[in-house]
Enzyme design. Sequence first.
Site, PDB file in Angstrom:
ATOM      1  N   ASP A  18      31.282 143.342  38.361  1.00  0.00           N
ATOM      2  CA  ASP A  18      31.440 143.351  36.904  1.00  0.00           C
ATOM      3  C   ASP A  18      30.460 142.416  36.212  1.00  0.00           C
ATOM      4  O   ASP A  18      29.806 142.807  35.235  1.00  0.00           O
ATOM      5  CB  ASP A  18      32.877 142.960  36.533  1.00  0.00           C
ATOM      6  CG  ASP A  18      33.876 144.053  36.879  1.00  0.00           C
ATOM      7  OD1 ASP A  18      33.447 145.132  37.330  1.00  0.00           O
ATOM      8  OD2 ASP A  18      35.085 143.827  36.708  1.00  0.00           O
ATOM      9  N   ARG A 100      39.588 127.489  33.368  1.00  0.00           N
ATOM     10  CA  ARG A 100      38.708 128.022  32.320  1.00  0.00           C
ATOM     11  C   ARG A 100      38.063 126.953  31.442  1.00  0.00           C
ATOM     12  O   ARG A 100      36.882 127.077  31.097  1.00  0.00           O
ATOM     13  CB  ARG A 100      39.463 129.044  31.464  1.00  0.00           C
ATOM     14  CG  ARG A 100      40.001 130.240  32.245  1.00  0.00           C
ATOM     15  CD  ARG A 100      38.964 130.833  33.169  1.00  0.00           C
ATOM     16  NE  ARG A 100      39.440 132.004  33.873  1.00  0.00           N
ATOM     17  CZ  ARG A 100      39.176 132.258  35.148  1.00  0.00           C
ATOM     18  NH1 ARG A 100      38.483 131.378  35.861  1.00  0.00           N
ATOM     19  NH2 ARG A 100      39.603 133.355  35.717  1.00  0.00           N
ATOM     20  N   ASP A 129      42.072 135.265  29.466  1.00  0.00           N
ATOM     21  CA  ASP A 129      40.880 134.462  29.716  1.00  0.00           C
ATOM     22  C   ASP A 129      39.857 134.540  28.591  1.00  0.00           C
ATOM     23  O   ASP A 129      39.142 133.575  28.328  1.00  0.00           O
ATOM     24  CB  ASP A 129      40.232 134.875  31.038  1.00  0.00           C
ATOM     25  CG  ASP A 129      40.950 134.282  32.240  1.00  0.00           C
ATOM     26  OD1 ASP A 129      41.710 133.315  32.049  1.00  0.00           O
ATOM     27  OD2 ASP A 129      40.758 134.777  33.358  1.00  0.00           O
ATOM     28  N   SER A 183      43.266 143.048  41.430  1.00  0.00           N
ATOM     29  CA  SER A 183      42.261 142.092  40.967  1.00  0.00           C
ATOM     30  C   SER A 183      42.642 140.695  41.433  1.00  0.00           C
ATOM     31  O   SER A 183      43.818 140.329  41.421  1.00  0.00           O
ATOM     32  CB  SER A 183      42.183 142.138  39.443  1.00  0.00           C
ATOM     33  OG  SER A 183      41.318 141.138  38.951  1.00  0.00           O
TER      34      SER A 183
END
Length: 410
Positions: A18, A100, A129, A183
Amino acid sequence: MTTGDVKKVVLAYSGGLDTSIILKWLQTTYACEVVTFTADLGQGEELEPARQKALLLGIKPKNIFIEDLREEFVRDYVFPMFRANALYEGQYLLGTSIARPLIAKRQIEIAEKVGADAVSHGSTGKGNDQVRYELAYYALKPDIKIIAPWREWEFRSREKLIEFAEQHQIPIAKDKRGEAPFSIDANLLHTSSEGKVLEDPAQMVPDYVYSRTIDPEQAPDKATIITVDFERGDAVAIDGKRLSPAALLAKLNELGRANGIGRLDLVENRFVGIKSRGMYETPGGTILLQAHRGIEQITLDKGAAHLKDELMPKYAELVYNGLWFSPEREMLQAAIDHSQQWVSGRVTLKLYKGNVILIGRESPNSLYDQDLVTFEEGKVAYDHRDASGFIRLNGLRLRALAQRRKKLGL
């Protein structure tokens, strides 16, 4: 934004399919220079392939940043969060959420270093996110331009992404040519899995999804006994051996894995309003939380301990929602850190078939007084008759309420 608006962009780059597609898409759509940043947060993957793929896609060597942030991650993000005993919705140890802000911070620092005017990430338009990254970007550099490809491009299926990758000679792993079964996000604190085979919350998580823990039923029949030492709220040693923050968490992960500790099957409420089912494995963090609460039991005053528990859900929600760099999180952190000045000592834990059992705690700062608590005659004077007045005063309003009900015949 349109072509020409962006000159140079720093992309949070994993080297996976991705973000490799995003890299090429940025080049073709914005005609801008791309800088890649790959953070080693202890995800357990070899990161050199990310460098090689970036080179293959035309990124200049000087524009490829791969950095080991494991110590900073645990020291400055994980440990402060664990001082708060933070759990989102009472269960989630925030493994993805806490990573993050560090990635975003470093992206902004690199952007300033290389003179980039934009940053980009690979988060989808449905998840948390995107919010976490972008709130952090704005908090650190309010005039930064942000490119969120999943909210801009026209790709609506994995087949279209694969087609774009093939058109631009982007390497595709064989298992990426079909729909991925689920995922994964990973770092030194946890692994999370969601999507596909996990989307039906009525169905049990398949065994093959788990990667960081063995099945608790298959864990050793003999318990593992360990000690964890704390200084001012942070773990500093296991079994008397001092370790760096990252090394200590890695060791706890190893112990947790071997004993089947840290699995969580959770349906949570995302910040964007969607309910999401995920499977989390946080072996070391699960042990650390129990150990920290154990040492607080004997070192924190009742008022401070109860106030911390009241503040914790708000603190956890701020971290989950991407507000690490907000003034309210910093205010809460200051209060929490102040409470930790006496939280030092040692706890003893038993690890057994998915369970973390606290079996001992000791501290030079302990508030526990055996002479006060004992049923035997203690050395410290405690007059049992004092309790009568204490109870009568606390019962005064209850007696008044009862008298009113009696008067009204209720």
